[in-house]
Every structure is written in C-alpha cells, then in structure tokens.
Motif scaffolding. Structure first.
Motif, mmCIF file in Angstrom:
data_model
loop_
_atom_site.group_PDB
_atom_site.id
_atom_site.type_symbol
_atom_site.label_atom_id
_atom_site.label_comp_id
_atom_site.label_asym_id
_atom_site.label_seq_id
_atom_site.Cartn_x
_atom_site.Cartn_y
_atom_site.Cartn_z
ATOM 1 N N GLU A 95 -0.904 -8.344 7.546
ATOM 2 C CA GLU A 95 0.222 -7.441 7.373
ATOM 3 C C GLU A 95 1.510 -8.076 7.880
ATOM 4 N N VAL A 96 2.608 -7.779 7.175
ATOM 5 C CA VAL A 96 3.946 -8.184 7.608
ATOM 6 C C VAL A 96 4.398 -7.134 8.635
ATOM 7 N N ILE A 97 4.091 -7.420 9.890
ATOM 8 C CA ILE A 97 4.281 -6.440 10.968
ATOM 9 C C ILE A 97 5.744 -6.090 11.169
ATOM 10 N N THR A 98 6.644 -7.024 10.898
ATOM 11 C CA THR A 98 8.067 -6.777 11.131
ATOM 12 C C THR A 98 8.556 -5.538 10.400
ATOM 13 N N LEU A 99 8.063 -5.323 9.202
ATOM 14 C CA LEU A 99 8.477 -4.138 8.445
ATOM 15 C C LEU A 99 8.026 -2.865 9.145
ATOM 16 N N ARG A 100 6.828 -2.895 9.717
ATOM 17 C CA ARG A 100 6.355 -1.721 10.464
ATOM 18 C C ARG A 100 7.186 -1.521 11.725
ATOM 19 N N THR A 144 0.838 -1.201 0.000
ATOM 20 C CA THR A 144 0.000 0.000 0.000
ATOM 21 C C THR A 144 0.871 1.249 0.000
ATOM 22 N N ASP A 145 0.235 2.396 -0.204
ATOM 23 C CA ASP A 145 0.978 3.652 -0.257
ATOM 24 C C ASP A 145 1.485 4.086 1.117
ATOM 25 N N ASN A 146 1.117 3.364 2.173
ATOM 26 C CA ASN A 146 1.670 3.627 3.518
ATOM 27 C C ASN A 146 2.818 2.701 3.847
ATOM 28 N N SER A 147 3.372 2.036 2.805
ATOM 29 C CA SER A 147 4.483 1.082 2.970
ATOM 30 C C SER A 147 4.093 -0.112 3.830
ATOM 31 N N ALA A 148 2.812 -0.463 3.827
ATOM 32 C CA ALA A 148 2.348 -1.663 4.521
ATOM 33 C C ALA A 148 2.318 -2.809 3.522
ATOM 34 N N VAL A 149 2.914 -3.954 3.915
ATOM 35 C CA VAL A 149 2.963 -5.138 3.065
ATOM 36 C C VAL A 149 2.027 -6.193 3.648
ATOM 37 N N VAL A 162 10.078 0.844 8.485
ATOM 38 C CA VAL A 162 10.370 0.893 7.055
ATOM 39 C C VAL A 162 9.376 1.843 6.376
ATOM 40 N N SER A 163 9.884 2.692 5.515
ATOM 41 C CA SER A 163 9.039 3.640 4.776
ATOM 42 C C SER A 163 9.544 3.781 3.357
ATOM 43 N N SER A 192 12.781 -0.137 -1.189
ATOM 44 C CA SER A 192 12.626 1.304 -1.384
ATOM 45 C C SER A 192 13.849 1.797 -2.143
ATOM 46 N N GLU A 193 14.024 3.088 -2.227
ATOM 47 C CA GLU A 193 15.192 3.615 -2.945
ATOM 48 C C GLU A 193 16.476 3.473 -2.146
ATOM 49 N N GLN A 194 16.361 3.186 -0.842
ATOM 50 C CA GLN A 194 17.556 3.094 -0.012
ATOM 51 C C GLN A 194 17.831 1.681 0.522
ATOM 52 N N SER A 195 16.801 0.838 0.599
ATOM 53 C CA SER A 195 17.014 -0.453 1.262
ATOM 54 C C SER A 195 16.155 -1.540 0.625
ATOM 55 N N ILE A 196 16.588 -2.780 0.862
ATOM 56 C CA ILE A 196 15.890 -3.954 0.358
ATOM 57 C C ILE A 196 15.670 -4.907 1.525
ATOM 58 N N TYR A 197 14.454 -5.453 1.636
ATOM 59 C CA TYR A 197 14.133 -6.422 2.683
ATOM 60 C C TYR A 197 13.710 -7.719 2.011
ATOM 61 N N ILE A 198 14.218 -8.817 2.553
ATOM 62 C CA ILE A 198 14.021 -10.117 1.923
ATOM 63 C C ILE A 198 13.757 -11.155 2.997
ATOM 64 N N TRP A 199 12.902 -12.132 2.705
ATOM 65 C CA TRP A 199 12.601 -13.185 3.678
ATOM 66 C C TRP A 199 12.115 -14.432 2.935
#
Length: 855
Positions: free
Chosen positions: A290-295, A260-265, A299-300, A316-323
C-alpha cells in the motif's frame, strides 16, 4: 396464386412509354410509394408495378431503393418472389444507408422474405454504410428494456504482437485476429476491467479477483516472484478490511497500480523513478504494497489510478496526487527531478474534477466547469474545449520535450471526444483544433476512443473499429531547424499571455476506419501505450440465453399402486388386515414406513397379518395409498374410516383422526403423522380436499438402499452385473413392465449386454431417485450425454432424456451449436432443438463468423 396472375405482365406483352434501361426517378418513386399501400392486394399491386415502367425490376427512386428493397421491407412475399423470378437485382444497396434488401427484410422482421432472399442468392456478407452485415440485425437483445436488468457477463478477446506473453493466450505467438483467452473461457470467468502493458497485463473479474500475466522481471506481476507467466494467474492483495474490492487497475511498462473502494492504493514493480510511492521500497517490489502516504494524508474518494512509465497518478473529484520522476507534467519546476511520495497537484481554486488523463510528458485535467487544465513543460495552462462543448474523453499523445520543438510527430496532441460524438484534435505546434471526420463509414455514436501514434481504436454501439489518422498539416516555417527564431515557434506559444486562445482550423483530418467483423456486442475496449496489444470485452453469448424450464414430475409410484394385486408377478408381500388383503412391495414399504419394516423383518413368509384392535382395512388402505402416491387423506376418507369401524366408533371427525394417527405413528409414517397432527391442533378441525404436499415430501429412494431386497440382475456390457429391485424397474419403465408382467414374468435376469455399464448405472440410479441435481453433479461429457440420449430413446426414458438435453444445452457454445442442432433433429430432441435455435438467433452474427472465418 398471386404470383401466377402477376407474372402475366411482362415487357414482352405490354406497350411501355419507356425502355428496359429506363432510369426515370419518378417511375421508381411511384413504384416504391405503391408498395407501402398495405390495403392493395398483391395481384393488383403487381399489375400496377409492371405497367408503371419497363425497368420495374431494377429502377431505383431518389433514395436508391428498388421494388425489391420495398417489397422486402413491407413483407410482400408474393411480390418479392415475382420480382426475383423476373431477374431483379438482389444485392443492390440503397443510397440512404447502404442497405441491401436482405438488410431491410431482417431489420423490419420480415423473416419469410429474408429466407426467400437467401434462397435466391442474397449475400449475407454485404455491408451497409455502418459496416454491418444483414445478420447483425437479427438480434440486438440489449435494445429491449426487458433485458436491461440482466446481470452483465463478459467474454474477453485479445490480439496483438504478444511479445512478452502479455495477452495471456499461453504462448508468445502474435495474432491479428481477436481470440478468446482459454483460461478465462474454460473457467467461466467474467472479466470487468483490463490493463494492458507492453510487458505485462492485469485482469479484474466481476468478483473483484485480480489476475496477472506476462513478463515478471522487476516484480511487475505482484505475485512474489519474477518469473514470466504465459497464462493468467491469481494475485493476492493485502486488503485492510473484509469486503474491500478493487475498483481500478493500471499497468505501465515498469509497474502496476491498484485502487480499492476504501481509497487504498497498492503498487508493485520497478521503482527506478520512484513511481511506486512506497516508503523503503528500494529498486523494486515483487508484491503489492500500500502507498501509505495517501492514507497518512487522509485521502478519500479516489476514483482512479493511472500508471505511467516514470510516474503515477491518483485522483478524486477534488484533488489529484502525483509521484515519480518529473518531466514537466507535475505542475512544479522542472528542476525538481523526483517526487518520491505522493504530492497534491496544484489546481485553481474551486476546481471540480471530471476526469484526468496523462502520458509520460503531460497531465490533462478536465473539470466539471468544462475547462481543460494542461500541465506540460513545468507549466499549467487552461484550454477551452472546441465550441465550448462538454467532453466525454481526452487522449494525450506525444509531448517529448526534446523532440517536440523539431516539428516532428512527437509534438503534444490532445484528441477530444465531445458529448455530441464529434472528434477534435488539438495540436501543440499550431495551437489549433482540427475536426476529425471518418471516411466511407458513418458512426453516429462513439462510446470510447483511444488515440496513439496517429492511430485510433474505437468502440461504437457494440462494434469495434481501428483506423489511421491523417497527419496534422503543419506550416512550413515550423519544420525549419531553427524554430526558436520564428515568433510563432513553440517557445513563444507557451510564453504567450493569451493562453486561453483556442481556434478551430478550417482544415479537417480524415480518419480511415476498418471494423473488426469478428467482434460482436462489445461493451469495452483496451489497448497498450504502444498500440500493439488490444483487448475487447463483449457480451457473453449466454447473456440472453435462458435454459427452457423442465416440467416438474411428481415423485411417486402411483402407477405401480393402481396396478398391483395379489395375483401379479411383481409384488413380494401381502398384508392381511381385517379380513382384507393388500399386495405391496417390500422395498417401497421398507423405505417409507420404518414401523412396517420392523414387522416385515420378523416374518419369513410373504403373508403378513396385522391384527390390531380398532385398526380397519380402510385405515391400512389409506396408509398404503399415501406410501405409494403421497396422497393425503381428506374428510371423506375419515367418514369411510368411521363407517368401517361400525356403530361403536367415535362420532367426531377429530376423534377418528386421532385414532387413525395412532396407527400412522405405530408404523412410523412420519410425514403423514405430521400432517394429521397439524390439523388436529386446529379449531375447528378440518382436513383440506387438496393438501399442500410441498411441506411433507418423502425423501427420494436410491439404488444402494436395502441391497438385501435385490430381486433382479441386469447383465451389461463386459458381463458386468447390476442388481436392482424389480418393483422400481416396473414402476418407472414400460419396457420392464411389459417384460416382467408378460414374457419374462418368472425371470430374474435381464440381458442388456449391448449397453456399457458406465451408461447403465446412471440409468438405474435415475430410475430410482429421479434426482436431476445428482445427475447434473456427475458432470458428464457431451459425448456421454449424446450416447445417453440414444439409450434413453431405445428404452423410452423420457424424463432422463429431457434432463440430458438440458445438460447439453448448458454446454452450448458458438462453435458447437450447429453440431447440437444436427443431433437434435436426427433424434427428435425438441428441448435441445428449440434451445439451439434460440441460441443461434441470439448470436447469429458470431455463429456466421465462426462458420465462415475467412469472411
């Protein structure tokens, strides 16, 4: 005519210095150059052409252009007709772009020449070097700036194996031809994004609503159950805030991801490899959570999520999260088998991410510094793009660690598209870039490309292509079984210290492409990981189509007012005011003057005497005029009232207006009272010659009002009786006017048994109200509207006829436009005819393909 003069020069009566089979290019160059001289008249130009070469009809210049090509390009109609009558070849293609004369005539807007060529047998199916037929040049509205601001509206086309209902067509039948998804088409839903999976698919519309379809086992669809769906169904998302919108969707074989546009996965589906990233998810989730760990990690700015079979990515433009499960693509030791919760991928310092791609075995990061970071086999290496060019996209294929060392097609490949629209293929086994070239097709711009299993799927300027790549040539020593013994094997490649080395091979890879002729004005393409399911978003056929504007007709009874008198047969009440008589109609008076209605109801006779002190006949005349025509009084009318009052009347106009207002309010003519009050309060007082009626409109009259005043019966089909008010019928239709004022003046019954009641009722209701919106809301079928036009034509109901034409145009489609146009020509429906022609011009390529599906 010019044609007659030109035709006298033929090989039979002129002595040439060449033969009928002449191929001398200089002759053709002279002819084509002469055809560009617009100042020369046709007969002189024709004479020059005919004398230049014995083979003047077919000889071609150094660009492959014949006289027919040039005549069609510069709109030389007479020259073109003369050449065709001389037997010139009509379907030849030039060397420059593979264009036929018909291509050139349409491209340059020479419509008369294009029609002439078609009449003489030019083929509209002939393709140029860009695999475009001539009709695709008719209208490219998006190329014009005037249409740039139009909101996008997309139609979705799908095709493929459809084994698990993942195309949403309502069945599991495979199809090789792009077809629309009926659910979205019938509901007029515009799709913005698609995620195709081998077992299920996700669709996101323009409003941010999510739809799912396909195999539901394991909760992939996120709708709370595991049943399969053959047609798309809405999926509810547990959004955290009002107005939160989905901006990205992704589907793998096992699970689904949303961003979503609030960076919620959000994730749902199978969790065998911990690819959901949701705490306490168990083996599966049937609803999105929701993947709460990102919140928790604050993470934004996330821009995209990627679902792969065994893991997930968000960046995002600065970081990558993988699982998920680690197959060497996570940049960590391969001994770490599982990452159950999102973990940040280790990047070099000061890395700015442009985009990320990946498959089950490798992750590729392209940075804004134009570096390619490849995470594969538990390691990270940097690759410089070919020729250091900026890239548009990267596709990641292969990389199976178990098989890639064996020299098979499963080795890792990266297909790169540069900003200059050049395609390179990087091959793991050779560590080289191979430039890719298209065979027989010229594509100047590539908007999007997918690469899977040596096949490509391409979007280029609205056209869609599918093709197959030539296999990458592999040195023979790499195909040996014991590659570990060779110093150039893959094991030594990845241990090499020179990891930034990139070479461009001298060998090129050929790509054989074929265009999907049935796809037109495409804006986006999608495919699944198996390259067996495909989807295309193309511009809606209605995007550039605008319904014609209906001329606004004033809602009044002016004609009835001008023709009424106490001797006609239509009026049913006579007012006596100040020794003067005024004929009127009870229904109109009842509806528009409640005060007069109360007085009328107290009388049994049709003669009404209004004896009020200081009320003159001129005052009542002005009120009656307003009741029928919506015409407001002006200062001249006030002067007439003053004259009718005699010498003892007020001298100021404002005082006369106040006196007039007393009687207007007494008869409860509210709009007129409001109008007069608004000007009495102004200083200095005045009344405009032409008043703004928009603020003081009467409400519309309806058939159901005042049934006690029905004075005529209409007998329809099946002996159904519809009562009505005679004054309305006479006011609205000349048919009824002639009937009641002449032959049937004393009749109270109209026999229209040939008209079914389901048509007569809407006609009568429209005659009363002229309410276009009310008629539109009835949502009549096309057949009903066609029949209604026939009845309107019979009774000359022009206003309703135009409304029906507009409503038919509102239902126009590619398949039906020809049928609509035929009907419009038969019944002389100008609005419908012009609308159909405009629609066909805007969608001519699609209309042609629909009419000729085998072509």
């Amino acid at each position: 005519m010019a044609t007659a003069k030109i035709s006298t020069f033929t090989p039979k009566n002129y002595e040439y210095d060449c033969t009928r089979k002449c191929r001398y290019v200089e002759h053709a160059n002279r002819i084509t150059a002469a055809l560009t001289k617009r100042s020369i008249e046709d007969e002189y130009l024709g004479a020059y052409i005919a004398k230049t070469c014995a083979n003047y009809t077919d000889i071609v210049d150094d660009l492959g252009r014949s006289a027919v090509h040039l005549a069609a390009s510069v709109n030389r109609y007479a020259i073109l007709e003369w050449l065709l009558n001389q037997g010139a070849i009509i379907n030849s293609r030039d060397y420059e772009s593979g264009s036929s004369a018909l291509h050139r005539a349409i491209y340059y807007g020479c419509i008369d020449c294009a029609v002439l060529l078609l009449r003489y047998g030019a083929s509209p199916e002939l393709l140029d070097d860009d695999t475009r037929c001539a009709l695709q040049n008719v209208c490219r509205a998006r190329d014009f700036p005037i249409f740039a601001s139009l909101p996008s509206s997309n139609e979705i086309l799908v095709w493929g194996t459809n084994k698990n209902y993942n195309l949403g067509t309502g069945n599991s039948e495979p199809t090789n031809t792009p077809q629309s998804v009926d659910f979205f088409r019938k509901e007029h839903i515009s799709i913005e994004n698609v995620a195709l999976g081998a077992y299920h698919s996700l669709f996101l519309d323009k409003k941010g609503i999510l739809y799912a379809v396909g195999h539901g086992e394991g909760g992939r669809l996120g709708n709370g159950v595991e049943h399969s769906l053959a047609t798309p169904k809405k999926v509810k998302i547990p959004k955290k805030s009002y107005g939160e919108r989905i901006i990205c969707i992704s589907a793998s074989r096992k699970h689904s991801l949303l961003l979503t546009d609030n960076s919620a996965v959000f994730a749902c589906g199978l969790n065998e490899d911990k690819q959901l990233g949701v705490r306490d998810a168990g083996d599966k989730l049937s609803v999105f959570r929701e993947v709460i760990t990102l919140r928790d990690l604050n993470v934004s700015g996330l821009v995209r999520v990627i679902a792969r079979d065994f893991h997930s990515i968000a960046y995002s433009e600065q970081s990558i999260y993988i699982w998920g499960t680690n197959h060497g693509q996570m940049g960590i030791d391969v001994d770490v088998k599982t990452v159950p919760l999102p973990k940040q991928l280790k990047l070099p310092l000061k890395t700015n991410i442009d985009f990320v791609e990946g498959n089950n075995s490798a992750t590729v990061v392209y940075t804004k510094e134009t570096n390619i970071l490849l995470y594969f086999n538990g390691k990270m290496r940097t690759i410089k793009p070919p020729n250091f060019e900026a890239l548009k996209s990267i596709s990641v294929v292969g990389g199976d660690i178990v098989k890639s060392g064996k020299g098979t097609a499963t080795a890792l490949k990266l297909l790169m598209l540069t900003q200059t629209n050049v395609i390179f293929l990087w091959y793991e086994m050779t560590q080289q870039f191979y430039r890719c070239n298209f065979s027989h097709i010229r594509i100047s711009q590539i908007d999007k490309i997918f690469y899977k299993a040596n096949q490509v799927f391409i979007l280029s300027q609205g056209d869609v292509y599918k093709g197959k790549c030539q296999q990458v040539p592999v040195p023979t020593y790499m195909t040996k079984s014991d590659t570990q013994k060779h110093p150039s094997s893959t094991a030594n490649i990845w241990s090499s210290c020179d990891q930034n080395r990139t070479e461009i091979s001298k060998e090129h890879i050929r790509i054989e492409l074929q265009r999907y002729a049935s796809v037109d004005r495409a804006v986006d393409i999608f495919c699944d990981d198996d390259f067996t399911s495909f989807a295309v978003l193309q511009e809606s056929h209605l995007k550039y189509f605008k319904l014609p504007n209906l001329t606004h007709e004033e809602y009044s009874f002016k004609k009835l007012y001008n023709e009424m008198d106490e001797f006609d047969t239509v009026h049913d009440v006579v007012f006596h005011v100040d020794s003067e008589t005024y004929a009127a109609h009870k229904f109109i008076v009842f509806a528009r003057a409640p005060g007069l209605r109360d007085i009328l109801q107290s009388y049994e006779d049709e003669h009404i005497y209004l004896n009020f002190k200081l009320m003159t006949g001129k005052m009542f005349e002005l009120m009656l005029k307003y009741i029928y025509t919506n015409q407001f009084p002006n200062e001249d009318d006030l002067d007439n009232i003053q004259h009718s009052l005699g010498p003892d009347c007020p001298t100021e106009r404002v005082d006369i207006c106040k006196l007039f207002l007393q009687f207007v309010e007494k008869f409860k003519i509210q709009n007129l009272a409001n109008f007069l009050q608004s000007f009495i309060q102004k200083s200095p007082f005045y009344l405009p010659q032409l008043a703004d009626k928009s603020k003081y409109r009467f409400s519309r009259l309806y058939h159901s009002e005042f049934p006690e005043l029905y004075d005529v019966r209409i007998i329809c089909g099946d002996d159904v009786v519809i009562p009505a008010h005679k004054c309305i019928l006479v006011a609205r239709l000349e048919y009824f006017n002639m009937m009641f004022t002449h032959t049937w003046a004393e009749q109270s019954t109209i026999n229209l048994s040939t008209i079914p009641p389901e048509y007569m009722r809407p006609i009568v209701e429209f005659l009363y109200s002229s309410d276009v919106e009310h008629f539109r809301k009835q949502n009549f079928s096309e057949t009903f509207l066609f029949n209604m036009i026939v009845y309107c034509d019979q009774f000359f109901i022009e206003s309703l006829r135009k409304v029906c034409e507009m409503l038919i145009l509102d239902k126009i489609t590619i398949r039906k436009c020809g049928e609509f146009l035929d009907f419009a020509c038969v019944y002389n429906c100008e609005i419908l005819k012009l609308g159909c022609l405009e629609f066909i011009c805007q969608n001519l390529a699609r209309v042609w393909m629909c009419a000729n599906p085998k072509r």
